[in-house]
Design a protein around this motif. Structure first.
Motif, mmCIF file in Angstrom:
data_model
loop_
_atom_site.group_PDB
_atom_site.id
_atom_site.type_symbol
_atom_site.label_atom_id
_atom_site.label_comp_id
_atom_site.label_asym_id
_atom_site.label_seq_id
_atom_site.Cartn_x
_atom_site.Cartn_y
_atom_site.Cartn_z
ATOM 1 N N PRO A 130 0.810 -1.223 0.000
ATOM 2 C CA PRO A 130 0.000 0.000 0.000
ATOM 3 C C PRO A 130 0.843 1.272 0.000
ATOM 4 C CG PRO A 130 0.060 -0.974 2.184
ATOM 5 C CD PRO A 130 0.731 -1.951 1.276
ATOM 6 N N GLY A 131 0.301 2.312 -0.619
ATOM 7 C CA GLY A 131 0.935 3.624 -0.579
ATOM 8 C C GLY A 131 2.115 3.785 -1.513
ATOM 9 N N LYS A 132 2.670 5.000 -1.493
ATOM 10 C CA LYS A 132 3.833 5.324 -2.327
ATOM 11 C C LYS A 132 4.896 6.064 -1.509
ATOM 12 C CE LYS A 132 1.178 5.520 -6.625
ATOM 13 N NZ LYS A 132 0.809 6.324 -7.811
ATOM 14 N N VAL A 133 4.942 5.752 -0.221
ATOM 15 C CA VAL A 133 5.881 6.425 0.680
ATOM 16 C C VAL A 133 7.321 6.161 0.263
ATOM 17 C CG1 VAL A 133 6.746 6.515 3.048
ATOM 18 C CG2 VAL A 133 4.282 6.420 2.624
ATOM 19 N N ILE A 134 7.633 4.897 -0.009
ATOM 20 C CA ILE A 134 9.017 4.542 -0.320
ATOM 21 C C ILE A 134 9.461 5.162 -1.634
ATOM 22 C CG2 ILE A 134 10.506 2.600 -0.991
ATOM 23 C CD1 ILE A 134 9.182 0.984 1.203
ATOM 24 N N ALA A 135 8.575 5.174 -2.628
ATOM 25 C CA ALA A 135 8.925 5.797 -3.918
ATOM 26 C C ALA A 135 9.275 7.265 -3.715
ATOM 27 C CB ALA A 135 7.774 5.652 -4.908
ATOM 28 N N GLY A 136 8.521 7.946 -2.865
ATOM 29 C CA GLY A 136 8.808 9.346 -2.585
ATOM 30 C C GLY A 136 10.160 9.535 -1.928
ATOM 31 N N ILE A 137 10.500 8.631 -1.006
ATOM 32 C CA ILE A 137 11.795 8.703 -0.333
ATOM 33 C C ILE A 137 12.931 8.470 -1.319
ATOM 34 C CG2 ILE A 137 13.277 7.556 1.362
ATOM 35 C CD1 ILE A 137 10.751 7.019 3.018
ATOM 36 N N ILE A 138 12.775 7.443 -2.160
ATOM 37 C CA ILE A 138 13.809 7.119 -3.149
ATOM 38 C C ILE A 138 14.075 8.317 -4.054
ATOM 39 C CG2 ILE A 138 14.416 5.659 -5.122
ATOM 40 C CD1 ILE A 138 14.452 4.023 -2.656
ATOM 41 N N LYS A 139 13.007 8.973 -4.484
ATOM 42 C CA LYS A 139 13.146 10.132 -5.388
ATOM 43 C C LYS A 139 13.814 11.306 -4.687
ATOM 44 C CE LYS A 139 11.280 8.628 -9.259
ATOM 45 N NZ LYS A 139 12.055 8.564 -10.518
ATOM 46 N N ARG A 140 13.639 11.408 -3.366
ATOM 47 C CA ARG A 140 14.306 12.477 -2.627
ATOM 48 C C ARG A 140 15.810 12.236 -2.579
ATOM 49 N NH1 ARG A 140 11.588 15.920 0.874
ATOM 50 N NH2 ARG A 140 13.681 16.810 1.125
ATOM 51 N N VAL A 141 16.201 10.961 -2.545
ATOM 52 C CA VAL A 141 17.628 10.624 -2.520
ATOM 53 C C VAL A 141 18.237 10.773 -3.905
ATOM 54 C CG1 VAL A 141 19.312 8.778 -2.085
ATOM 55 C CG2 VAL A 141 17.347 9.066 -0.549
ATOM 56 N N ASP A 142 17.497 10.332 -4.942
ATOM 57 C CA ASP A 142 17.985 10.388 -6.319
ATOM 58 C C ASP A 142 16.796 10.580 -7.248
ATOM 59 O OD1 ASP A 142 19.055 10.090 -8.830
ATOM 60 O OD2 ASP A 142 19.947 8.118 -8.471
ATOM 61 N N LYS A 143 16.643 11.785 -7.791
ATOM 62 C CA LYS A 143 15.501 12.089 -8.654
ATOM 63 C C LYS A 143 15.430 11.178 -9.871
ATOM 64 C CE LYS A 143 15.053 16.995 -7.486
ATOM 65 N NZ LYS A 143 15.117 18.390 -7.987
#
Length: 352
Positions: free
Chosen positions: A330-343
């Motif tokens: 569920p959710g997209k929390v991890i995807a958001g975190i990954i993008k913050r580390v490397d767009k």
């Protein structure tokens, strides 16, 4: 364990499930453990396995499965997965084990829904090929249990029992002392530590706060006593934080406030069969993969009182050459975190 020439891993392994599980409840799947991972010694007529814990230390990731933690839950999650027999069977198994609907409590619900997402992917064209290509996995807090189940370290059923107990133990620890968590947005980890130090100067020892989740640049979760959390929130603007967000969790996870939960987890883990994962599973405690079952048990018991090293985990995976990752559940929390580390990071959501 009786002496034998090879080891087999009993019970359910999600990674070896066939695409159709219509009769899976009457079958047991066996997964051989590669000899190269186990060093055998014989003592008093019985076979004792000694596993090199550094087995995965030089791992080179290409495709990763990432599993979410508490907070990713949402109303209606798992609905799509109910249309896939293999995923629907996981919910049935979960409800039978728990004695209630597994969607009721967040930790079991996220665990089951994340593994249901694996079955949803498996049922899609090319899904099995993606699953077979995954060579590293990890999960955020609770998600570490999901990752270990996916990697065959324990069965779906045993993992669910551990997750249920973990949630109950953490809730009881939270009830024992008033505490909470808050996300600090817009500061680096050094500044957040300074903010914690400033708040801690104004509250007694029992109310102090600390960084509990190192999520990604500009997003760190702080846990501690309610008074300490309130003081930190009041000081955040003066430290140039963009905002603070109080988290909807029971208490100060990943701090000493969870100490009462540790002994219960240790007992449950001691009674659980844990095996060497078939692929590296990165620990939240030290951002390293572990191969030795006894070490994994110790790490999982420590996890509830240790800060989550997610930022280091993600950076390490990317620096080691990770090409593609999938967020399952569920959710997209991890995807958001990954993008913050490397767009430019390539991550795909597989929700259920």
């Amino acid at each position: 364990m009786a002496a034998s020439s090879s080891l087999t891993l009993p019970s359910l392994s999600l990674n070896n499930l066939p695409s159709s599980l219509s009769n899976a409840h009457s079958r047991t799947f066996h997964l051989p453990l590669p000899r190269s991972r186990v060093f055998m010694s014989v003592s008093a007529g019985s076979q004792v396995s000694v596993v090199n814990d550094a087995l995965f230390s030089d791992y080179k990731p290409s495709n990763a499965f990432l599993f979410p933690g508490q907070g990713a839950q949402a109303v209606g999650m798992g609905k799509e997965a109910q249309n896939v027999p293999a995923a629907a069977l996981l919910y049935k198994k979960a409800n039978d084990i728990l004695g209630y609907d597994s969607t009721v409590l967040s930790q079991p619900a996220i665990y089951v829904t994340s593994l249901a997402a694996v079955e949803l992917l498996r049922a899609r064209d090319g899904g099995q090929q993606i699953i077979d290509s995954v060579d590293v996995t990890c999960g955020l807090s609770l998600g570490e249990y999901t990752a270990l189940a996916f990697a065959g370290a324990f069965s779906f059923e045993d993992g669910l029992k551990l997750v249920k107990l973990r949630g109950e133990a953490m809730q009881d620890a939270s009830d024992a002392a008033k505490s909470g968590m808050v996300s600090v947005i817009g500061l680096d980890s050094e500044k957040v530590q300074q903010l914690c130090d400033a708040a801690n100067q104004e509250v007694p020892e029992a109310e102090k706060v600390q960084i509990a989740n190192y999520l990604c640049p500009g997003n760190y979760a702080v846990s501690g006593g309610l008074k300490g959390v309130e003081v930190l929130e009041s000081k955040a603007k003066s430290f140039k934080a963009r905002m603070t967000v109080r988290l909807a969790v029971a208490g100060a996870f990943h701090t000493r406030f969870m100490e009462p939960a540790v002994s219960r987890l240790e007992a449950a883990l001691a009674a659980t069969e844990i095996r060497t994962p078939r692929i590296p599973v990165i620990s939240n405690v030290d951002a390293q993969p572990h191969a030795d079952p006894d070490t994994i048990k110790k790490i999982l018991a420590r996890q509830v009182t240790s800060p989550v090293q997610w930022e280091t985990t993600v950076k390490t995976l990317l620096n080691k050459g990770l090409k593609k990752s999938y967020e399952l559940g569920p959710g997209k929390v991890i995807a958001g975190i990954i993008k913050r580390v490397d767009k430019g990071a390539d991550i795909e959501n597989i929700s259920a």
